[in-house]
Each structure stands twice: as structure tokens, then as C-alpha cells.
Write a protein that holds these residues in place. Structure first.
Motif, PDB file in Angstrom:
ATOM      1  N   SER A 213      -7.540  41.872  25.520  1.00  0.00           N
ATOM      2  CA  SER A 213      -8.493  42.683  24.693  1.00  0.00           C
ATOM      3  C   SER A 213      -9.668  42.821  25.367  1.00  0.00           C
ATOM      4  CB  SER A 213      -8.675  42.020  23.321  1.00  0.00           C
ATOM      5  OG  SER A 213      -9.558  40.734  23.570  1.00  0.00           O
ATOM      6  N   CYS A 214      -9.965  42.108  26.400  1.00  0.00           N
ATOM      7  CA  CYS A 214     -11.265  41.887  27.160  1.00  0.00           C
ATOM      8  C   CYS A 214     -11.612  43.010  28.075  1.00  0.00           C
ATOM      9  CB  CYS A 214     -11.434  40.566  27.961  1.00  0.00           C
ATOM     10  SG  CYS A 214     -12.715  40.520  28.796  1.00  0.00           S
ATOM     11  N   PRO A 215     -12.568  43.879  27.818  1.00  0.00           N
ATOM     12  CA  PRO A 215     -13.134  44.991  28.719  1.00  0.00           C
ATOM     13  C   PRO A 215     -13.422  44.434  30.120  1.00  0.00           C
ATOM     14  CG  PRO A 215     -14.301  44.920  26.850  1.00  0.00           C
ATOM     15  CD  PRO A 215     -13.540  43.668  26.670  1.00  0.00           C
ATOM     16  N   SER A 216     -13.922  43.057  30.243  1.00  0.00           N
ATOM     17  CA  SER A 216     -14.190  42.449  31.414  1.00  0.00           C
ATOM     18  C   SER A 216     -12.975  42.312  32.348  1.00  0.00           C
ATOM     19  CB  SER A 216     -14.750  41.204  31.394  1.00  0.00           C
ATOM     20  OG  SER A 216     -16.241  41.522  30.754  1.00  0.00           O
ATOM     21  N   PHE A 217     -11.806  42.263  31.781  1.00  0.00           N
ATOM     22  CA  PHE A 217     -10.365  41.972  32.427  1.00  0.00           C
ATOM     23  C   PHE A 217      -9.789  43.336  32.858  1.00  0.00           C
ATOM     24  CE2 PHE A 217      -5.829  41.565  32.020  1.00  0.00           C
ATOM     25  CZ  PHE A 217      -5.584  40.424  33.009  1.00  0.00           C
TER      26      PHE A 217
ATOM     27  N   GLY B 176     -10.780  41.621  38.506  1.00  0.00           N
ATOM     28  CA  GLY B 176     -10.616  40.058  39.206  1.00  0.00           C
ATOM     29  C   GLY B 176     -11.010  39.181  38.283  1.00  0.00           C
ATOM     30  N   PHE B 177     -11.609  39.391  36.905  1.00  0.00           N
ATOM     31  CA  PHE B 177     -11.825  38.258  36.171  1.00  0.00           C
ATOM     32  C   PHE B 177     -10.513  37.617  35.718  1.00  0.00           C
ATOM     33  CE2 PHE B 177     -13.017  37.682  31.211  1.00  0.00           C
ATOM     34  CZ  PHE B 177     -13.489  36.328  31.564  1.00  0.00           C
ATOM     35  N   ILE B 178     -10.487  35.983  35.721  1.00  0.00           N
ATOM     36  CA  ILE B 178      -9.423  35.601  35.352  1.00  0.00           C
ATOM     37  C   ILE B 178      -8.981  35.564  33.755  1.00  0.00           C
ATOM     38  CG2 ILE B 178      -9.834  33.828  37.106  1.00  0.00           C
ATOM     39  CD1 ILE B 178     -11.019  31.906  34.976  1.00  0.00           C
ATOM     40  N   GLY B 179      -9.893  35.941  33.196  1.00  0.00           N
ATOM     41  CA  GLY B 179      -9.411  36.333  31.674  1.00  0.00           C
ATOM     42  C   GLY B 179      -9.849  35.119  30.845  1.00  0.00           C
ATOM     43  N   PRO B 180      -9.903  35.581  29.573  1.00  0.00           N
ATOM     44  CA  PRO B 180     -10.444  34.419  28.491  1.00  0.00           C
ATOM     45  C   PRO B 180      -9.185  33.457  28.386  1.00  0.00           C
ATOM     46  CG  PRO B 180     -10.022  36.655  27.736  1.00  0.00           C
ATOM     47  CD  PRO B 180     -10.097  36.772  29.007  1.00  0.00           C
ATOM     48  N   ALA B 181      -8.146  33.719  28.511  1.00  0.00           N
ATOM     49  CA  ALA B 181      -6.979  32.797  28.208  1.00  0.00           C
ATOM     50  C   ALA B 181      -6.802  31.397  29.224  1.00  0.00           C
ATOM     51  CB  ALA B 181      -5.555  33.618  28.052  1.00  0.00           C
TER      52      ALA B 181
ATOM     53  N   ALA C 213     -18.088  36.322  34.831  1.00  0.00           N
ATOM     54  CA  ALA C 213     -17.579  37.705  34.365  1.00  0.00           C
ATOM     55  C   ALA C 213     -17.417  37.954  32.970  1.00  0.00           C
ATOM     56  CB  ALA C 213     -16.260  37.883  35.059  1.00  0.00           C
ATOM     57  N   CYS C 214     -17.479  36.947  32.226  1.00  0.00           N
ATOM     58  CA  CYS C 214     -17.564  37.319  30.687  1.00  0.00           C
ATOM     59  C   CYS C 214     -18.904  37.920  30.378  1.00  0.00           C
ATOM     60  CB  CYS C 214     -16.940  35.785  29.836  1.00  0.00           C
ATOM     61  SG  CYS C 214     -17.571  35.905  28.217  1.00  0.00           S
ATOM     62  N   ARG C 215     -18.770  38.754  29.420  1.00  0.00           N
ATOM     63  CA  ARG C 215     -20.048  39.533  28.853  1.00  0.00           C
ATOM     64  C   ARG C 215     -20.190  39.012  27.341  1.00  0.00           C
ATOM     65  NH1 ARG C 215     -20.864  39.337  33.567  1.00  0.00           N
ATOM     66  NH2 ARG C 215     -21.214  41.211  35.054  1.00  0.00           N
ATOM     67  N   THR C 216     -19.639  38.244  26.997  1.00  0.00           N
ATOM     68  CA  THR C 216     -19.720  37.747  25.497  1.00  0.00           C
ATOM     69  C   THR C 216     -19.193  39.041  24.545  1.00  0.00           C
ATOM     70  OG1 THR C 216     -21.892  36.775  26.537  1.00  0.00           O
ATOM     71  CG2 THR C 216     -21.030  36.364  24.011  1.00  0.00           C
ATOM     72  N   VAL C 217     -18.438  39.603  25.020  1.00  0.00           N
ATOM     73  CA  VAL C 217     -18.107  40.987  24.097  1.00  0.00           C
ATOM     74  C   VAL C 217     -17.396  40.406  22.751  1.00  0.00           C
ATOM     75  CG1 VAL C 217     -16.416  42.886  23.710  1.00  0.00           C
ATOM     76  CG2 VAL C 217     -17.713  42.410  26.057  1.00  0.00           C
ATOM     77  N   PHE C 218     -16.725  39.223  22.600  1.00  0.00           N
ATOM     78  CA  PHE C 218     -16.095  38.611  21.323  1.00  0.00           C
ATOM     79  C   PHE C 218     -14.608  39.440  20.989  1.00  0.00           C
ATOM     80  CE2 PHE C 218     -20.042  36.534  20.630  1.00  0.00           C
ATOM     81  CZ  PHE C 218     -19.656  35.321  19.968  1.00  0.00           C
ATOM     82  N   ASN C 219     -14.270  40.320  21.793  1.00  0.00           N
ATOM     83  CA  ASN C 219     -12.948  40.644  21.312  1.00  0.00           C
ATOM     84  C   ASN C 219     -11.913  39.660  21.437  1.00  0.00           C
ATOM     85  OD1 ASN C 219     -14.129  43.270  21.388  1.00  0.00           O
ATOM     86  ND2 ASN C 219     -12.863  44.230  23.059  1.00  0.00           N
ATOM     87  N   CYS C 220     -11.780  39.073  22.503  1.00  0.00           N
ATOM     88  CA  CYS C 220     -10.947  37.892  22.388  1.00  0.00           C
ATOM     89  C   CYS C 220     -10.858  37.184  21.286  1.00  0.00           C
ATOM     90  CB  CYS C 220     -11.376  37.167  23.895  1.00  0.00           C
ATOM     91  SG  CYS C 220     -12.761  36.245  23.617  1.00  0.00           S
ATOM     92  N   THR C 221     -12.153  36.697  20.654  1.00  0.00           N
ATOM     93  CA  THR C 221     -12.124  35.901  19.404  1.00  0.00           C
ATOM     94  C   THR C 221     -11.206  36.447  18.483  1.00  0.00           C
ATOM     95  OG1 THR C 221     -13.944  34.858  20.400  1.00  0.00           O
ATOM     96  CG2 THR C 221     -13.410  34.568  17.896  1.00  0.00           C
TER      97      THR C 221
ATOM     98  N   VAL D 191     -12.569  31.663  20.837  1.00  0.00           N
ATOM     99  CA  VAL D 191     -12.428  31.885  22.417  1.00  0.00           C
ATOM    100  C   VAL D 191     -13.818  32.007  23.178  1.00  0.00           C
ATOM    101  CG1 VAL D 191     -11.430  32.952  24.227  1.00  0.00           C
ATOM    102  CG2 VAL D 191      -9.890  32.981  22.059  1.00  0.00           C
ATOM    103  N   THR D 192     -14.716  32.659  22.190  1.00  0.00           N
ATOM    104  CA  THR D 192     -16.038  33.044  23.069  1.00  0.00           C
ATOM    105  C   THR D 192     -16.522  31.525  23.045  1.00  0.00           C
ATOM    106  OG1 THR D 192     -15.622  35.195  22.179  1.00  0.00           O
ATOM    107  CG2 THR D 192     -17.837  34.600  23.186  1.00  0.00           C
ATOM    108  N   ARG D 193     -16.488  30.831  21.968  1.00  0.00           N
ATOM    109  CA  ARG D 193     -17.266  29.646  21.984  1.00  0.00           C
ATOM    110  C   ARG D 193     -16.839  28.615  22.960  1.00  0.00           C
ATOM    111  NH1 ARG D 193     -17.195  26.118  16.473  1.00  0.00           N
ATOM    112  NH2 ARG D 193     -15.431  25.489  17.257  1.00  0.00           N
ATOM    113  N   ALA D 194     -15.719  28.707  23.234  1.00  0.00           N
ATOM    114  CA  ALA D 194     -15.099  27.855  24.421  1.00  0.00           C
ATOM    115  C   ALA D 194     -15.319  28.222  25.670  1.00  0.00           C
ATOM    116  CB  ALA D 194     -13.434  27.724  24.404  1.00  0.00           C
ATOM    117  N   ILE D 195     -15.359  29.482  25.803  1.00  0.00           N
ATOM    118  CA  ILE D 195     -16.102  30.121  27.259  1.00  0.00           C
ATOM    119  C   ILE D 195     -17.461  29.772  27.294  1.00  0.00           C
ATOM    120  CG2 ILE D 195     -16.569  32.031  28.476  1.00  0.00           C
ATOM    121  CD1 ILE D 195     -13.970  33.393  27.132  1.00  0.00           C
ATOM    122  N   GLY D 196     -18.404  29.665  26.284  1.00  0.00           N
ATOM    123  CA  GLY D 196     -19.557  29.098  26.223  1.00  0.00           C
ATOM    124  C   GLY D 196     -19.854  27.886  26.800  1.00  0.00           C
TER     125      GLY D 196
HETATM  126 FE1  F3S Z   1     -14.107  39.151  27.265  1.00  0.00          FE
HETATM  127 FE2  F3S Z   1     -14.294  37.695  25.244  1.00  0.00          FE
HETATM  128 FE3  F3S Z   1     -15.995  37.491  27.187  1.00  0.00          FE
HETATM  129  S1  F3S Z   1     -13.709  39.825  25.416  1.00  0.00           S
HETATM  130  S2  F3S Z   1     -16.208  39.612  27.862  1.00  0.00           S
HETATM  131  S3  F3S Z   1     -13.647  37.208  27.481  1.00  0.00           S
HETATM  132  S4  F3S Z   1     -16.262  37.223  24.998  1.00  0.00           S
END
Ligand code: F3S
Ligand code: FES
Length: 232
Positions: free
Chosen positions: A153-157, A162-167, A199-207, A216-221
């Protein structure tokens, strides 16, 4: 109810380009999307390719795009998505056939972030004990079923980033905040780079996409902060 499933098909052995095909049949509002897909496969077109196993939201194998939103087909009721359902494979993953995507690169990212317990200290006589409070620190990310709904779901991925991705970050978080683990310096190589958490732009789609409700976004933070403050 009468339902129409429009499925993105890709059958490379018979046709080079992907196409959409609609299947109409009768179903109950309380049926799950997976019940509909099974009905198609078993009674209408046996060539439909999809992954599923547990059918109860545990194994994570049937993540897909359902009406434009990632989710598990076995946890999505028809009454919640309506009679016209568009089903597509996860975005950002190479499609092998119909709804089956190549998950090998996805799981490679887990190896990069060393998503396992690292502790080279002397082995204790008994198990490494942990208080309930210490276990709660990573309780949310330990729920991950590795379905890929967040990463897809992540536009950065999406392609080429090359982004490793939220998972992968969620998996890293689960061990980074485990009081028994000592591997954070090793993990930083994959996490603290251009293709890592930054590479995460805090889009929140992942959550929104996570079928088990991980923040998910909180864990990335939290991983970003840990890398910034003290590398642990
Ligand atoms: Fe992608 Fe989630 Fe960050 S959607 S940009 S990993 S907040
Ligand atoms: Fe296992 Fe849906 S089939 S999570």
C-alpha cells in the motif's frame, strides 16, 4: 445477492498482457471475498490463480487489493465491500499469475533487517526471562502476519524505489525493542540508509492497510527515533 467480481488476470502462458475479467454469481452478504474467489475457481474457472491457506486471517497468504484497498480476502465480507468487487494483486510486487505475486524479494528485506533475536552472550541455564512490561514494548509489532498488505500500500515502496518497506521495519521493530536482543547495531546498516526508514514519508497507508491493526506508522517513527537518538 447477485455479485460481480472483476479480477485482474495475468496468465503469461496464454496471453502476454494483463486484462480484467468479470464473473457474476450468487452469494450471501456474509460470505467473504475469499468464498467468492473459491466459488469462481471451483465452479467457473479453474485457471484462476490465488494464494490462500488458513482462511482465518492467520497465515497472511491472501492479501490483495479489494476495491482499491489492501486487505485479506478471508477477512473481508461482501456486505462490507458491496456487490461489485474489483480484485487485483498487491501493488509493487511482481505478478507471477493472476493474484499471485512474487514474495521472495519481500522476504529478502526481512533478512536484511535481521528480523530475528540476536544475542551472542553466554547462554542462560533457563530461558531469557522478560517482564510483562518489557514484552509489551514490542507487543503490537509482534502481531505481524507478514501478509504484505502494508508494504503493497506504500507509495514509497512502489516500483523502483528500493525502500525496504513498512513490513520489514515492523519486523525490525519487533526485535529492536525486545529487552533480550543485542543486535541493533547490525540492524542499523539496513535501517538507517536511503532505502531504510528514511524513505518513509509518513503517508499512513500502511497503518490503514494492516489487517491485524498494527500501528505501523507509529512503529516506523519509533525506529526512526531510536536510530537518531542513540542507535539502539
Ligand atoms: Fe509508506 Fe507507511 Fe511510510 S505508507 S510512506 S511506510 S507511513
Ligand atoms: Fe490465511 Fe487469509 S488465507 S490469512
Amino acid at each position: 445477492m447477485d455479485v460481480a467480481f472483476t479480477i485482474r488476470r495475468y496468465q503469461p502462458e496464454v496471453r502476454e498482457d494483463p486484462y480484467y475479467e468479470t464473473f457474476k454469481f450468487e452469494a450471501e452478504p456474509t460470505d467473504r471475498v475469499l468464498d467468492g474467489l473459491n466459488h469462481i475457481k471451483w465452479h467457473m474457472d479453474g485457471t484462476l490463480a490465488l494464494r490462500r491457506s488458513c482462511q482465518h486471517g492467520i497465515c497472511g497468504s491472501d492479501a490483495m487489493r479489494i476495491n482499491g484497498k489492501n486487505g485479506l480476502a478471508c477477512k473481508t465480507l461482501l456486505q462490507d465491500v458491496g456487490a461489485e468487487v474489483t480484485i487485483e494483486p498487491l501493488m509493487g510486487f511482481p505478478v507471477l499469475k493472476d493474484l499471485i505475486v512474487d514474495v521472495d524479494p519481500f522476504f529478502e528485506q526481512f533478512k536484511k533487517v535481521k528480523a530475528y533475536l540476536i544475542n551472542d552472550g553466554p547462554e542462560p541455564d533457563r530461558e531469557r526471562l522478560q517482564s510483562p512490561e518489557e514484552a509489551a514494548r514490542y507487543g503490537d509489532t509482534s502481531k505481524c502476519i507478514m501478509c504484505g498488505a502494508c508494504t503493497g500500500s506504500c507509495p514509497s515502496f512502489w516500483p523502483g524505489s528500493g525502500f525496504i518497506g513498512p513490513a520489514a521495519v515492523v519486523q525490525a521493530h519487533r526485535f529492536m525493542f525486545d529487552s533480550r536482543d543485542e543486535g541493533n547495531e547490525e540492524r542499523a546498516a539496513a535501517l538507517d540508509g536511503r532505502d531504510g526508514v528514511w524513505a518513509c514519508r509518513t503517508v499512513f497507508n500502511c497503518t490503514k492497510a494492516c489487517p491485524v491493526g498494527i500501528q505501523v506508522t507509529r512503529a516506523i517513527g519509533e525506529v526512526k527515533r531510536a536510530l537518531t537518538w542513540d542507535g539502539s
